[in-house]
Design an enzyme around this catalytic site. Structure first.
Site, PDB file in Angstrom:
ATOM      1  N   LYS A   1      -4.597   4.722   0.545  1.00 47.44           N
ATOM      2  CA  LYS A   1      -3.128   5.347   1.303  1.00 47.44           C
ATOM      3  C   LYS A   1      -2.222   5.048   0.380  1.00 47.44           C
ATOM      4  O   LYS A   1      -2.126   3.982  -0.515  1.00 47.44           O
ATOM      5  CB  LYS A   1      -2.821   5.119   2.636  1.00 47.44           C
TER       6      LYS A   1
ATOM      7  N   ASP B   1     -12.576   3.954   5.226  1.00 45.74           N
ATOM      8  CA  ASP B   1     -11.209   4.213   5.027  1.00 45.74           C
ATOM      9  C   ASP B   1     -10.336   2.813   4.926  1.00 45.74           C
ATOM     10  O   ASP B   1     -10.874   1.792   5.943  1.00 45.74           O
ATOM     11  CB  ASP B   1     -10.490   4.936   6.197  1.00 45.74           C
TER      12      ASP B   1
ATOM     13  N   TYR C   1      -3.300  -2.957   4.989  1.00 40.14           N
ATOM     14  CA  TYR C   1      -4.219  -3.637   5.755  1.00 40.14           C
ATOM     15  C   TYR C   1      -4.404  -5.189   5.129  1.00 40.14           C
ATOM     16  O   TYR C   1      -5.034  -5.138   4.113  1.00 40.14           O
ATOM     17  CB  TYR C   1      -5.541  -2.767   6.025  1.00 40.14           C
TER      18      TYR C   1
END
Length: 338
Positions: free
Chosen positions: A83, A53, A58
């Site tokens: 995401k 993931d 990030y």
């Protein structure tokens, strides 16, 4: 290692009970050498971990670039999630990276959950990853605890009424992605999400762990009824369950430290490492498909694998229940329910 596979919602995806979360690899709260980040991804693949993931947030694109480079040669063997909900805006000249990122790429995040933004975010992720598809797409970090009530109302309107959910449904219904969901730190917004329609999976960080079971009812109960799976992020509650002093990305308050001390004492009585219990506990709930800790180095990954291999006596869970450490209705690995 061989990992049990669990079906994700009603999709055809089966994910391992242990996955790899890649926020920490991008310098979340502490610097990570790029060589360590790349070596950790490679070590996870070699260990048989085939669910990874990541997210644009990030390291402001850094994690997706690292992950894409790390998995590209073995993409067909993996399940990959990223995401949507943030677009990345370039920054010029010196600036202080927000959100505690250490040495991120030169961008900042801009929240947007509308139709066009979600489509653009997805396309941008594919380019950063250098891949032509991802399997699971999560709506990232929406909710009142994250944005405040007034700001979240604006952002929720984008998701609900300005085409955000429609975009996700289109991507799933036409087969571009296999599963859609939300990735958040607060379970309450996931109950709101059920009012929009059907979802396949939710990535919930920190709210169903050995330390905290606040999402048990009504959220996890609703997941069972609606046939949606849950991936547990942050199984160590930001580090407090591996002997650190951080909880919810900040210094742990005294009441949390005291509760962790009781958990640690029970584990010590049985000769079990507390992090081993923390990894295994969430998987007893029938809605939970996987846990995804976030190691920063191959050494930390190997420690997680060692904890994973620990056989935990049923008496550990029963002793914790006797001390009132679990919420009523919590299913235990011993087969009992609190």
């Amino acid at each position: 290692m061989q990992f049990e596979k669990r079906r994700l919602g009603e999709t055809k995806l089966e994910i391992p009970t242990l996955g790899l979360g890649c926020a920490s690899l991008a310098g979340n709260m502490a610097a990570v050498a790029e060589t360590d980040a790349r070596a950790t991804i490679a070590a996870a693949l070699e260990a048989g971990i085939d669910y990874i993931d990541t997210a644009p947030f990030y390291g402001f694109g850094k994690s997706e670039r690292l992950v894409g480079d790390g998995v590209r040669a073995r993409r067909e063997e993996l399940i990959l999630s990223t995401k949507v909900g943030r677009l990345l805006a370039p920054q010029f000249g010196p600036y202080d990276p927000p959100n505690g990122w250490v040495d991120p790429l030169p961008f900042v995040d801009v929240f947007d959950y509308s139709y066009d933004a979600i489509m653009r975010s997805f396309e941008d992720s594919l380019q950063r990853l250098g891949l032509n598809r991802v399997d699971i797409l999560y709506v990232h970090d929406i909710g009142e605890a994250t944005h405040g009530k007034a700001r979240n109302a604006v952002l929720w309107d984008q998701l609900a009424n300005q085409g955000g959910y429609k975009a996700l449904r289109e991507l799933r219904d036409n087969g571009t992605v296999s599963a859609i969901g939300l990735g958040v730190n607060e379970w309450e917004v996931l109950m709101d999400a059920f009012e929009l329609g059907d979802w396949d999976a939710f990535l919930l960080a920190g709210r169903y762990t050995l330390l905290e079971q606040t999402s048990l009812s009504p959220f996890l109960e609703t997941c069972i009824a609606r046939k949606a799976s849950v991936v547990i992020g942050g199984p160590f509650n930001s580090g407090i369950l591996v002997g650190g002093d951080t909880w919810n990305y900040g210094k742990a308050p005294e009441e949390i430290v005291r509760k962790v001390g009781i958990i640690q004492s029970v584990c010590a009585d049985f000769g079990v490492a507390m992090p081993a219990a923390a990894l295994k506990f969430p998987l007893t709930h029938p809605a939970v498909a996987s846990v995804i800790p976030g190691p920063r180095t191959p050494t930390e990954l190997q420690q997680i694998l060692d904890w994973w291999a620990v056989d935990i006596p049923d008496g550990v869970w029963d002793a914790m229940a006797d001390k009132g450490l679990f919420a009523p209705g919590t299913p235990l690995p011993s087969g009992k329910t609190v």
